[in-house]
Design a protein around this motif. Structure first.
Motif, short mmCIF file in Angstrom:
data_model
loop_
_atom_site.label_atom_id
_atom_site.label_comp_id
_atom_site.label_asym_id
_atom_site.label_seq_id
_atom_site.Cartn_x
_atom_site.Cartn_y
_atom_site.Cartn_z
N THR A 1 42.21 37.01 44.60
CA THR A 1 41.25 36.33 43.73
C THR A 1 42.07 35.58 42.69
OG1 THR A 1 41.01 38.18 42.19
CG2 THR A 1 39.38 38.02 43.96
N GLY A 2 41.53 34.49 42.24
CA GLY A 2 42.21 33.71 41.21
C GLY A 2 41.28 33.51 40.03
N GLN A 3 41.85 33.33 38.86
CA GLN A 3 41.10 33.18 37.62
C GLN A 3 39.96 34.20 37.58
OE1 GLN A 3 40.08 29.01 37.50
NE2 GLN A 3 42.06 28.51 36.59
N THR A 4 40.33 35.43 37.87
CA THR A 4 39.40 36.54 38.04
C THR A 4 38.50 36.73 36.83
OG1 THR A 4 41.04 37.57 39.45
CG2 THR A 4 39.28 38.99 38.65
N PHE A 5 39.00 36.47 35.65
CA PHE A 5 38.23 36.71 34.43
C PHE A 5 37.71 35.41 33.81
CE2 PHE A 5 41.07 40.26 35.09
CZ PHE A 5 40.18 41.32 35.03
N GLY A 6 37.77 34.34 34.57
CA GLY A 6 37.29 33.05 34.08
C GLY A 6 35.86 32.77 34.50
#
Length: 192
Positions: free
Chosen positions: A28-33
């Motif tokens: 996953t990328g930019q999981t907290f975005g």
């Protein structure tokens, strides 16, 4: 990494985080975005990722395996963030990993052909068990001190940083955004 119109494909798998279990977290990328990127969005993508990590199972992955992989990934992310931050891990995450490890032991079978290697996993669950055991070993042993969290608020990826000098994860976009923000802050401070 493939490029589409000059922009890196956000769904491209990211490797080089320091261990296979950390590479799983990077699915996953930019999981907290505001707009997280799911890279394991199909059984075919899971099969591709397993192949790239040399964990191709004898039986192809199923939808249930995909769900199990994503669930394990998020459990490991929760535990990794707590470990690096030095906070108590969520009891349910500890229980979930302990249960998984207990139900799926990592059966080591060595094979010698042209080099020493482990036999391929029989199933995706066996491949995930190898990953889970690797994570448990790193999160509970001295190697936990070499883990870092990306400084980008929307990323917070966990990666191995044995030297302890990196601020950002291996994703080039995080370092670029962080450097641009730091440059703007320096310019703004100099203008005051």
């Amino acid at each position: 990494m493939r490029y589409a119109g000059g922009v890196a494909d956000r769904r491209e798998f990211r490797f080089g985080w320091g261990a296979t279990w950390l590479d799983l977290l990077a699915t996953t990328g930019q999981t907290f975005g505001a707009h997280p990127v799911e890279r394991l969005d199909s059984v075919a993508r899971l099969a591709d990722w397993l192949a790239r990590t040399e964990l191709t199972p004898a039986r192809p992955p199923t939808e249930r395996d995909l769900d199990r992989a994503c669930r394990l990934r998020e459990t490991l992310r929760t535990l990794a963030l707590a470990t690096v931050r030095g906070t108590a891990p969520a009891p349910e995450a500890v229980d979930e990993l302990a249960e998984f490890l207990h139900r799926h032991p990592d059966r080591v079978r060595l094979d010698l052909a042209d080099r020493l290697r482990r036999q391929p996993p029989a199933s995706t669950t066996e491949a995930l068990a190898r990953i889970a055991h690797q994570a448990a070993d790193q999160l509970t042993g001295p190697a936990r001190h070499a883990l870092s969290i990306c400084a980008e608020h929307d990323c917070q990826a966990v990666f191995a940083d044995p030297v302890g000098r990196r601020r950002w994860c291996p994703a080039p976009s995080c370092a670029s955004r962080g450097r641009v923000r730091a440059l703007r802050a320096r310019r703004a401070a100099a203008a005051d």
